[in-house]
Structure formats: C-alpha cells, structure tokens
Design a protein around this motif. Structure first.
Motif, PDB file in Angstrom:
ATOM      1  N   HIS A 139       0.839  -1.194   0.000  1.00  0.00           N
ATOM      2  CA  HIS A 139       0.000   0.000   0.000  1.00  0.00           C
ATOM      3  C   HIS A 139       0.881   1.253   0.000  1.00  0.00           C
ATOM      4  CE1 HIS A 139      -3.370  -2.614   1.000  1.00  0.00           C
ATOM      5  NE2 HIS A 139      -2.691  -3.088   2.018  1.00  0.00           N
ATOM      6  N   GLY A 140       0.246   2.399  -0.276  1.00  0.00           N
ATOM      7  CA  GLY A 140       0.961   3.671  -0.211  1.00  0.00           C
ATOM      8  C   GLY A 140       1.093   4.169   1.216  1.00  0.00           C
ATOM      9  N   ILE A 141      -0.014   4.641   1.809  1.00  0.00           N
ATOM     10  CA  ILE A 141      -0.039   5.116   3.198  1.00  0.00           C
ATOM     11  C   ILE A 141      -1.026   4.241   3.958  1.00  0.00           C
ATOM     12  CG2 ILE A 141      -0.572   7.037   4.739  1.00  0.00           C
ATOM     13  CD1 ILE A 141      -0.003   8.922   2.364  1.00  0.00           C
ATOM     14  N   ARG A 142      -0.565   3.572   5.010  1.00  0.00           N
ATOM     15  CA  ARG A 142      -1.458   2.727   5.823  1.00  0.00           C
ATOM     16  C   ARG A 142      -1.459   3.238   7.256  1.00  0.00           C
ATOM     17  NH1 ARG A 142      -1.679  -2.330   8.774  1.00  0.00           N
ATOM     18  NH2 ARG A 142       0.588  -2.558   8.677  1.00  0.00           N
ATOM     19  N   LEU A 143      -2.670   3.558   7.740  1.00  0.00           N
ATOM     20  CA  LEU A 143      -2.842   4.076   9.096  1.00  0.00           C
ATOM     21  C   LEU A 143      -3.743   3.130   9.881  1.00  0.00           C
ATOM     22  CD1 LEU A 143      -3.465   7.797   8.121  1.00  0.00           C
ATOM     23  CD2 LEU A 143      -1.340   6.824   8.992  1.00  0.00           C
ATOM     24  N   VAL A 144      -3.330   2.812  11.091  1.00  0.00           N
ATOM     25  CA  VAL A 144      -4.048   1.853  11.924  1.00  0.00           C
ATOM     26  C   VAL A 144      -4.310   2.482  13.290  1.00  0.00           C
ATOM     27  CG1 VAL A 144      -3.991  -0.454  12.956  1.00  0.00           C
ATOM     28  CG2 VAL A 144      -2.868  -0.049  10.745  1.00  0.00           C
ATOM     29  N   ARG A 145      -5.575   2.501  13.685  1.00  0.00           N
ATOM     30  CA  ARG A 145      -5.969   3.024  15.006  1.00  0.00           C
ATOM     31  C   ARG A 145      -5.293   4.377  15.290  1.00  0.00           C
ATOM     32  NH1 ARG A 145      -5.257  -2.313  15.553  1.00  0.00           N
ATOM     33  NH2 ARG A 145      -3.141  -2.078  16.392  1.00  0.00           N
ATOM     34  N   SER A 146      -5.381   5.267  14.336  1.00  0.00           N
ATOM     35  CA  SER A 146      -4.755   6.580  14.446  1.00  0.00           C
ATOM     36  C   SER A 146      -5.818   7.664  14.343  1.00  0.00           C
ATOM     37  CB  SER A 146      -3.697   6.757  13.352  1.00  0.00           C
ATOM     38  OG  SER A 146      -2.652   5.799  13.514  1.00  0.00           O
ATOM     39  N   SER A 147      -5.469   8.878  14.770  1.00  0.00           N
ATOM     40  CA  SER A 147      -6.464   9.945  14.795  1.00  0.00           C
ATOM     41  C   SER A 147      -5.816  11.289  14.518  1.00  0.00           C
ATOM     42  CB  SER A 147      -7.177   9.981  16.153  1.00  0.00           C
ATOM     43  OG  SER A 147      -6.264  10.272  17.196  1.00  0.00           O
ATOM     44  N   ILE A 165      -4.944   3.617   3.009  1.00  0.00           N
ATOM     45  CA  ILE A 165      -5.811   2.679   3.716  1.00  0.00           C
ATOM     46  C   ILE A 165      -5.813   3.030   5.194  1.00  0.00           C
ATOM     47  CG2 ILE A 165      -3.906   0.989   3.721  1.00  0.00           C
ATOM     48  CD1 ILE A 165      -6.081  -1.191   4.084  1.00  0.00           C
ATOM     49  N   CYS A 166      -7.003   3.165   5.763  1.00  0.00           N
ATOM     50  CA  CYS A 166      -7.163   3.528   7.177  1.00  0.00           C
ATOM     51  C   CYS A 166      -7.983   2.446   7.869  1.00  0.00           C
ATOM     52  CB  CYS A 166      -7.857   4.876   7.310  1.00  0.00           C
ATOM     53  SG  CYS A 166      -6.936   6.247   6.575  1.00  0.00           S
ATOM     54  N   TRP A 167      -7.488   1.981   8.976  1.00  0.00           N
ATOM     55  CA  TRP A 167      -8.130   0.899   9.714  1.00  0.00           C
ATOM     56  C   TRP A 167      -8.401   1.379  11.139  1.00  0.00           C
ATOM     57  CZ3 TRP A 167      -8.912  -3.712   7.070  1.00  0.00           C
ATOM     58  CH2 TRP A 167      -9.492  -4.749   7.789  1.00  0.00           C
ATOM     59  N   GLU A 168      -9.677   1.481  11.503  1.00  0.00           N
ATOM     60  CA  GLU A 168     -10.081   1.929  12.837  1.00  0.00           C
ATOM     61  C   GLU A 168      -9.470   3.287  13.181  1.00  0.00           C
ATOM     62  OE1 GLU A 168      -9.217  -1.200  15.600  1.00  0.00           O
ATOM     63  OE2 GLU A 168     -10.646  -2.588  14.694  1.00  0.00           O
ATOM     64  N   CYS A 169      -9.570   4.205  12.244  1.00  0.00           N
ATOM     65  CA  CYS A 169      -9.048   5.562  12.448  1.00  0.00           C
ATOM     66  C   CYS A 169     -10.202   6.550  12.620  1.00  0.00           C
ATOM     67  CB  CYS A 169      -8.186   5.987  11.258  1.00  0.00           C
ATOM     68  SG  CYS A 169      -6.677   5.004  11.059  1.00  0.00           S
ATOM     69  N   LYS A 170      -9.905   7.720  13.175  1.00  0.00           N
ATOM     70  CA  LYS A 170     -10.937   8.739  13.328  1.00  0.00           C
ATOM     71  C   LYS A 170     -10.332  10.122  13.145  1.00  0.00           C
ATOM     72  CE  LYS A 170     -10.609   8.796  18.406  1.00  0.00           C
ATOM     73  NZ  LYS A 170     -11.364   8.604  19.679  1.00  0.00           N
ATOM     74  N   ASN A 171     -11.199  11.054  12.756  1.00  0.00           N
ATOM     75  CA  ASN A 171     -10.808  12.453  12.545  1.00  0.00           C
ATOM     76  C   ASN A 171      -9.700  12.558  11.501  1.00  0.00           C
ATOM     77  OD1 ASN A 171     -12.606  12.958  14.672  1.00  0.00           O
ATOM     78  ND2 ASN A 171     -10.973  12.984  16.190  1.00  0.00           N
ATOM     79  N   VAL A 172     -10.054  12.169  10.285  1.00  0.00           N
ATOM     80  CA  VAL A 172      -9.093  12.160   9.180  1.00  0.00           C
ATOM     81  C   VAL A 172      -9.586  13.103   8.087  1.00  0.00           C
ATOM     82  CG1 VAL A 172      -7.973  10.754   7.400  1.00  0.00           C
ATOM     83  CG2 VAL A 172      -8.356   9.800   9.691  1.00  0.00           C
ATOM     84  N   GLY A 173      -8.700  13.972   7.602  1.00  0.00           N
ATOM     85  CA  GLY A 173      -9.014  14.850   6.485  1.00  0.00           C
ATOM     86  C   GLY A 173      -8.108  14.546   5.302  1.00  0.00           C
ATOM     87  N   VAL A 174      -8.718  14.298   4.152  1.00  0.00           N
ATOM     88  CA  VAL A 174      -7.980  14.091   2.904  1.00  0.00           C
ATOM     89  C   VAL A 174      -8.410  15.218   1.980  1.00  0.00           C
ATOM     90  CG1 VAL A 174      -7.477  12.492   1.015  1.00  0.00           C
ATOM     91  CG2 VAL A 174      -7.976  11.596   3.301  1.00  0.00           C
ATOM     92  N   LYS A 175      -7.512  16.149   1.699  1.00  0.00           N
ATOM     93  CA  LYS A 175      -7.914  17.399   1.057  1.00  0.00           C
ATOM     94  C   LYS A 175      -6.977  17.747  -0.101  1.00  0.00           C
ATOM     95  CE  LYS A 175      -9.605  18.961   5.562  1.00  0.00           C
ATOM     96  NZ  LYS A 175      -9.556  19.988   6.624  1.00  0.00           N
ATOM     97  N   GLY A 176      -7.554  17.989  -1.260  1.00  0.00           N
ATOM     98  CA  GLY A 176      -6.764  18.397  -2.411  1.00  0.00           C
ATOM     99  C   GLY A 176      -5.814  17.325  -2.916  1.00  0.00           C
ATOM    100  N   VAL A 177      -6.059  16.091  -2.566  1.00  0.00           N
ATOM    101  CA  VAL A 177      -5.164  14.989  -2.931  1.00  0.00           C
ATOM    102  C   VAL A 177      -5.508  14.480  -4.325  1.00  0.00           C
ATOM    103  CG1 VAL A 177      -4.592  12.581  -2.383  1.00  0.00           C
ATOM    104  CG2 VAL A 177      -4.666  14.297  -0.560  1.00  0.00           C
ATOM    105  N   LYS A 178      -4.488  14.127  -5.089  1.00  0.00           N
ATOM    106  CA  LYS A 178      -4.670  13.494  -6.391  1.00  0.00           C
ATOM    107  C   LYS A 178      -4.201  12.047  -6.307  1.00  0.00           C
ATOM    108  CE  LYS A 178      -3.887  17.697  -9.176  1.00  0.00           C
ATOM    109  NZ  LYS A 178      -3.603  18.611  -8.041  1.00  0.00           N
ATOM    110  N   VAL A 179      -4.982  11.140  -6.879  1.00  0.00           N
ATOM    111  CA  VAL A 179      -4.584   9.734  -6.986  1.00  0.00           C
ATOM    112  C   VAL A 179      -4.602   9.357  -8.457  1.00  0.00           C
ATOM    113  CG1 VAL A 179      -5.117   7.349  -6.369  1.00  0.00           C
ATOM    114  CG2 VAL A 179      -5.495   9.175  -4.697  1.00  0.00           C
ATOM    115  N   ARG A 180      -3.518   8.762  -8.898  1.00  0.00           N
ATOM    116  CA  ARG A 180      -3.385   8.378 -10.301  1.00  0.00           C
ATOM    117  C   ARG A 180      -2.984   6.910 -10.388  1.00  0.00           C
ATOM    118  NH1 ARG A 180      -5.786  12.391 -10.554  1.00  0.00           N
ATOM    119  NH2 ARG A 180      -5.288  14.333 -11.683  1.00  0.00           N
ATOM    120  N   GLY A 181      -3.826   6.120 -11.075  1.00  0.00           N
ATOM    121  CA  GLY A 181      -3.530   4.710 -11.275  1.00  0.00           C
ATOM    122  C   GLY A 181      -3.649   3.915  -9.986  1.00  0.00           C
TER     123      GLY A 181
END
Length: 304
Positions: A139-147, A165-181
């Motif tokens: 994976h690219g960025i993997r976050l587990v039980r993070s906030s 990929i976020c697993w059991e996370c809370k209070n996450v902002g993904v803003k202005g992000v580009k994903v390609r492929g």
C-alpha cells in the motif's frame, strides 16, 4: 468590556502560537541524496524520528528519493516540496516480510500527523508474486488506530495496492489529494469522522471503498474509475458537488493481464456491506446531492 478584551487577547496569543514555525529538518541533513539509485529509507526515517521528538517538520526537497518501508510518528508534519518525489522501491522485500499489510508509509496508533505539499508519492507499481490476486504489492499510506490526521495536496500514483488505507481511524481529512492509477484511492475500514474534499481520484480500482464506517463527508471531488466510484459501507454519508465520469483513464488493474483490459466504470455508488466482510454496522443515512455522472454503467448498486 474586560471580558471581551481578554477573549480577544487570548485569540491573538493562540493565533501567534499556531503560526509559530515548527523546528524543521531536511532529509538531506540526514544523508538523503536526490536523483541517485541508492535507497534513502534510513535518512528519511532518521529525520522523522528526530522531528517526532520536538513535534517538528520534515521537508523533502525537489528530486527523486527511493524508499522502502517508513514508520510515521505522532506529532510530525511531512512536507513534500514542489518537484519532490518519494518513490517506492520496485522490490517488494523492501517493505516487509511479504504480507498484505506491507506499505510504503505505516502509522500505527499515532495522532497529530500531517502529510502535505505539492510533491508526489510514487509506488512504482511494485508487485509481489503471490500477493492478493497473484500480484498486488504494498500500500501507499497505511494508518491503523490513528487519529487527527491530515493528508493534503500531495499526489499518490502507481501504488502497488491501496493508495491510502485507514483501519479503525478517526478524525481524518484528505484534502486536495490526487490519486493516479494503482488500486483503491481511499480505503477505510471501521473508521469515524472522515472528510474528503476537493480531491481528484483517477484509479484502476474503486475510488473510495471499505465498510463499517461512520460520519463521512465527501465534497467537490473528481471521481474517475475503471471499477466503482464508491464501494462503501457507511452510516451517515454526505456526498455533494462531485463529478463522476468514465471510462477509467487507468485500466482495471486485475484485467491488465488480459488481452483487452477493462476500463468501463461500473457504478457511481455501491452500497457495500457484503456478508464475507462480517459487517457490524448497517449502511444507512446517505445523502447524495448536486453530483453529475457521465458514461457510468450504473448510478447505484446494492450489495448487502
């Protein structure tokens, strides 16, 4: 009056404290060298560990830096400056022992993390023989039980599996992000309080996926996929002012090995909570408004 003046003074002091520049470290200070073929994993990890001691900023200057697995820490700000590329190794063994959970960036039980800037994270289409479907890599960025996490303005491309990929996370902002492929853009499992704003997803798999989530808001996003726009299980979902269109600009990753890779966009939304995922929450209370769709096979599918 005195109370109002005290409040104004407190706000001014708070604003000054927030604007104070954190201690800053460039990865070149720790031995990273741009645009060569030597791995810079150790240099970036040292910079992150040092910044975590003082809640500081790690800066990645312009150039290409090659990495294996990196451990993220609480309280850091990772800034990819214009022209900077953190490129993953093409050798899956540089990310871990060969598990589905291997990733380029890993954060477990961390808080107050920011990843931002106009630079790129490039997964280099790293594959792992024997991985999921016979080829999926890290994976690219993997976050587990993070906030309290913000990922802002960066571009994630060619990830071997999910971009974020976020697993059991809370209070996450993904803003202005580009994903390609790559595969899924944002995959969230059992997460709470997500905001995905002004992002541009053009993926070879689902753009936003996962189940058992609560309180998601997606606004002003571009959604292009060779699979599904949303394949999501969520209680309290708001999607507004988004544009969906097909066919996918990047072929479906699983069919790339076929003589004719598939690019059609299957569904704008899949109401997703299948029994093999053992969902614990009903997927309910969705509001979708002010969105447009073009060249999408189905607007909405129900899978529960």
């Amino acid at each position: 009056d005195v109370f109002r003046l005290a409040v104004i003074f407190w706000l001014m002091i708070s604003a000054l404290a927030m604007s104070e520049e954190r201690p800053s470290f460039s990865i070149t200070e720790f031995g990273a060298v741009a645009d060569d073929d030597k791995a810079d994993t150790e240099a970036l990890q040292k910079a992150i560990d040092k910044a975590a001691e003082v809640r500081g900023t790690v800066r990645v200057p312009a150039g290409r830096f090659i990495l294996g697995n990196i451990r993220l820490r609480s309280g850091i700000r990772l800034v990819l400056e214009q022209g900077a590329t953190l490129q993953g190794s093409t050798d899956w063994r540089d990310y871990g022992p060969g598990r589905w959970t291997d990733s380029l960036f890993l954060g477990e039980e961390i808080t107050d993390l920011t990843i931002e800037g106009s630079g790129s994270i490039d997964g280099a289409d790293c594959e792992r023989p024997g991985g999921e479907e016979g080829f999926r890599g890290p994976h690219g960025i993997r976050l587990v039980r993070s906030s309290d996490v913000t990922i802002r303005d960066v571009t994630l491309m060619r990830t071997g599996n999910y971009a974020i990929i976020c697993w059991e996370c809370k209070n996450v902002g993904v803003k202005g992000v580009k994903v390609r492929g790559g595969h899924d853009g944002v995959h969230a499992q059992a997460c709470q309080n997500f905001e995905i704003v002004d992002c541009d997803f053009r993926t070879g798999d689902d753009c936003i996926a996962g189940c058992d989530n609560e309180n998601f808001a997606v606004r002003g996003c571009q959604i292009n996929s060779s699979c599904n726009g949303f394949r999501l299980g969520c209680v309290h979902l708001l999607v507004e002012n988004c544009q969906f269109w097909g066919p996918g600009e990047y072929p479906h990753r699983i069919t790339l090995r076929q003589s004719k890779p598939r690019t059609n966009m299957l569904s704008g939304f899949v109401h997703f909570a299948p029994t093999d995922r053992n969902p614990k929450l009903p997927s309910d209370d969705w509001l979708v408004r002010n969105c447009t769709m073009k060249n999408v096979d189905r607007v909405y599918s129900y899978d529960f």
